[in-house]
Design an enzyme around this catalytic site. Structure first.
Site, PDB file in Angstrom:
ATOM      1  N   ARG A  53      15.436 129.029 -24.015  1.00 34.18           N
ATOM      2  CA  ARG A  53      14.764 127.916 -23.338  1.00 34.18           C
ATOM      3  C   ARG A  53      13.408 128.327 -22.788  1.00 34.18           C
ATOM      4  O   ARG A  53      12.430 127.583 -22.896  1.00 34.18           O
ATOM      5  CB  ARG A  53      15.661 127.363 -22.222  1.00 34.18           C
ATOM      6  CG  ARG A  53      15.032 126.274 -21.361  1.00 34.18           C
ATOM      7  CD  ARG A  53      14.281 125.218 -22.149  1.00 34.18           C
ATOM      8  NE  ARG A  53      15.060 124.646 -23.238  1.00 34.18           N
ATOM      9  CZ  ARG A  53      14.529 124.000 -24.276  1.00 34.18           C
ATOM     10  NH1 ARG A  53      13.216 123.858 -24.367  1.00 34.18           N
ATOM     11  NH2 ARG A  53      15.295 123.514 -25.209  1.00 34.18           N
TER      12      ARG A  53
ATOM     13  N   LYS B 193      -8.718 121.271 -15.275  1.00 33.06           N
ATOM     14  CA  LYS B 193      -7.522 120.493 -14.969  1.00 33.06           C
ATOM     15  C   LYS B 193      -6.336 121.049 -15.764  1.00 33.06           C
ATOM     16  O   LYS B 193      -5.804 120.418 -16.673  1.00 33.06           O
ATOM     17  CB  LYS B 193      -7.762 119.019 -15.271  1.00 33.06           C
ATOM     18  CG  LYS B 193      -8.869 118.406 -14.408  1.00 33.06           C
ATOM     19  CD  LYS B 193      -9.174 116.976 -14.802  1.00 33.06           C
ATOM     20  CE  LYS B 193     -10.319 116.411 -13.965  1.00 33.06           C
ATOM     21  NZ  LYS B 193     -10.692 115.044 -14.355  1.00 33.06           N
TER      22      LYS B 193
ATOM     23  N   LYS C 164     -22.123 119.724  -7.835  1.00 27.33           N
ATOM     24  CA  LYS C 164     -21.766 118.318  -7.884  1.00 27.33           C
ATOM     25  C   LYS C 164     -22.287 117.602  -6.644  1.00 27.33           C
ATOM     26  O   LYS C 164     -22.801 118.235  -5.708  1.00 27.33           O
ATOM     27  CB  LYS C 164     -20.248 118.163  -8.013  1.00 27.33           C
ATOM     28  CG  LYS C 164     -19.687 118.771  -9.293  1.00 27.33           C
ATOM     29  CD  LYS C 164     -18.220 118.424  -9.469  1.00 27.33           C
ATOM     30  CE  LYS C 164     -17.688 118.937 -10.789  1.00 27.33           C
ATOM     31  NZ  LYS C 164     -16.280 118.521 -11.030  1.00 27.33           N
TER      32      LYS C 164
ATOM     33  N   GLU D 194     -24.435 118.157 -11.837  1.00 27.01           N
ATOM     34  CA  GLU D 194     -23.875 116.833 -12.122  1.00 27.01           C
ATOM     35  C   GLU D 194     -24.868 115.765 -11.681  1.00 27.01           C
ATOM     36  O   GLU D 194     -25.399 115.815 -10.572  1.00 27.01           O
ATOM     37  CB  GLU D 194     -22.563 116.659 -11.365  1.00 27.01           C
ATOM     38  CG  GLU D 194     -21.933 115.286 -11.520  1.00 27.01           C
ATOM     39  CD  GLU D 194     -20.762 115.094 -10.566  1.00 27.01           C
ATOM     40  OE1 GLU D 194     -19.619 115.234 -11.019  1.00 27.01           O
ATOM     41  OE2 GLU D 194     -21.010 114.814  -9.379  1.00 27.01           O
TER      42      GLU D 194
ATOM     43  N   ASP E 234     -22.354 112.211 -15.528  1.00 24.25           N
ATOM     44  CA  ASP E 234     -21.085 111.764 -14.981  1.00 24.25           C
ATOM     45  C   ASP E 234     -20.899 110.259 -15.127  1.00 24.25           C
ATOM     46  O   ASP E 234     -21.651 109.466 -14.558  1.00 24.25           O
ATOM     47  CB  ASP E 234     -21.005 112.147 -13.500  1.00 24.25           C
ATOM     48  CG  ASP E 234     -19.648 111.836 -12.890  1.00 24.25           C
ATOM     49  OD1 ASP E 234     -18.632 112.059 -13.577  1.00 24.25           O
ATOM     50  OD2 ASP E 234     -19.605 111.362 -11.747  1.00 24.25           O
TER      51      ASP E 234
END
Length: 290
Positions: free
Chosen positions: A104, A139, A171, A205, A226
């Protein structure tokens, strides 16, 4: 061809040990140990139950060899290979108890990584006729970044920065916290970043074409557009004239990729390559070895 990062096997082994520990705790695989003779041997085949791109075979091998160092792990395919449904990916021969105990955990790793590679392959295929590259983001699953970025590159897409350490990315939140919002803020923030980390490339950004103009004036190497419309991206490309690398970001769906690429930007980054992935369906078929 995307540059494929090396797997950090020290980190991989840490993840494997954590995964096995949560499965086995102090008593181990009580079912296999109580039912199967400790010296029984088996042969198992990893096979796909869907079309996918292979990724993570070395990780699966490491799981099996962690529990049975003498097992033989034979590669039928390799990372990056297209794998049609019902194709055998690898063959394992070794101790039966160890193989069932590892099953597993090994599948959890390889299913996830094949899913990431398959998603990356789909995104990259959409823009294969364009110069634009598709990038991943930060992410990622905590602790799995090296693995997931590896799988993205194996699938044919490309890696953005690895973490907060290897590129400056300024940013609007950074500028706001530094009191550098408004006209001149981008120039001042880039200047400050250059002084502290002269060896790093800088990305800024921008939300508007006016911010784009200021970012170009700053001399930064990368500009993140953006949540801009495709028309705004095309205008950004016209104003840029090749001075900085332009990256489209925000709502980058696979359906939009071709129109974004046609606008002329250099990159499109999408968190979906890692945060919205369905694991590939892969199984292990185990039989006694006589």
């Amino acid at each position: 061809m995307a540059k494929i990062p090396e797997l950090d096997m020290n980190r991989v082994m840490t993840l494997i040990e954590l995964a096995l520990d949560e499965d086995l705790a102090d008593r181990g695989d009580t079912t296999s140990k109580s039912v199967i003779p400790s010296d029984a041997r088996a042969v198992g085949v990893l096979y796909a139950k869907c079309d996918c791109v292979v990724a993570g075979l070395a990780v699966a091998e490491a799981v099996f060899k962690k529990l049975d160092p003498e097992c033989v792990f034979e590669y039928m395919l390799h990372d990056g290979d297209l794998c049609p449904n019902k194709t055998v990916i690898a063959r394992i021969t070794g101790n039966a108890v160890a193989m069932l105990t590892a099953e597993r955990t090994a599948l959890n790793f390889i299913q996830r990584l094949c899913g990431v590679a398959t998603m990356a392959n789909r995104y990259a295929a959409e823009v294969k006729e364009f110069a634009m590259a598709v990038l991943d983001t930060r992410k990622t699953t905590p602790g799995w970044r090296n693995l997931e970025k590896y799988a993205v590159a194996v699938g044919g897409a490309s890696n953005h920065r690895i973490g907060l350490f290897d590129r400056i990315m300024i940013k609007d939140n950074h500028r706001e916290m530094a009191g550098m919002e408004g006209p001149g803020g981008i120039l001042r923030s880039v200047e400050r970043a250059r002084k502290m980390y002269p060896d790093l490339e800088v990305e800024v950004e921008v939300d508007t074409l006016e911010e784009l103009d200021e970012a170009l004036q700053s001399g930064c190497e990368h500009i993140l557009l953006d949540n801009m419309s495709t028309e705004m991206m095309a205008e950004a490309v016209r104003r840029n004239q090749g001075r900085a690398k332009l990256e489209a970001s925000g709502n980058i769906t696979i359906e939009r990729l071709k129109e974004i690429a046609a606008a002329g930007v250099d990159f499109a980054s999408s968190g979906a390559l890692t945060h919205s992935v369905k694991s590939s369906d892969i199984s292990l078929d185990i039989k006694p070895l006589k």
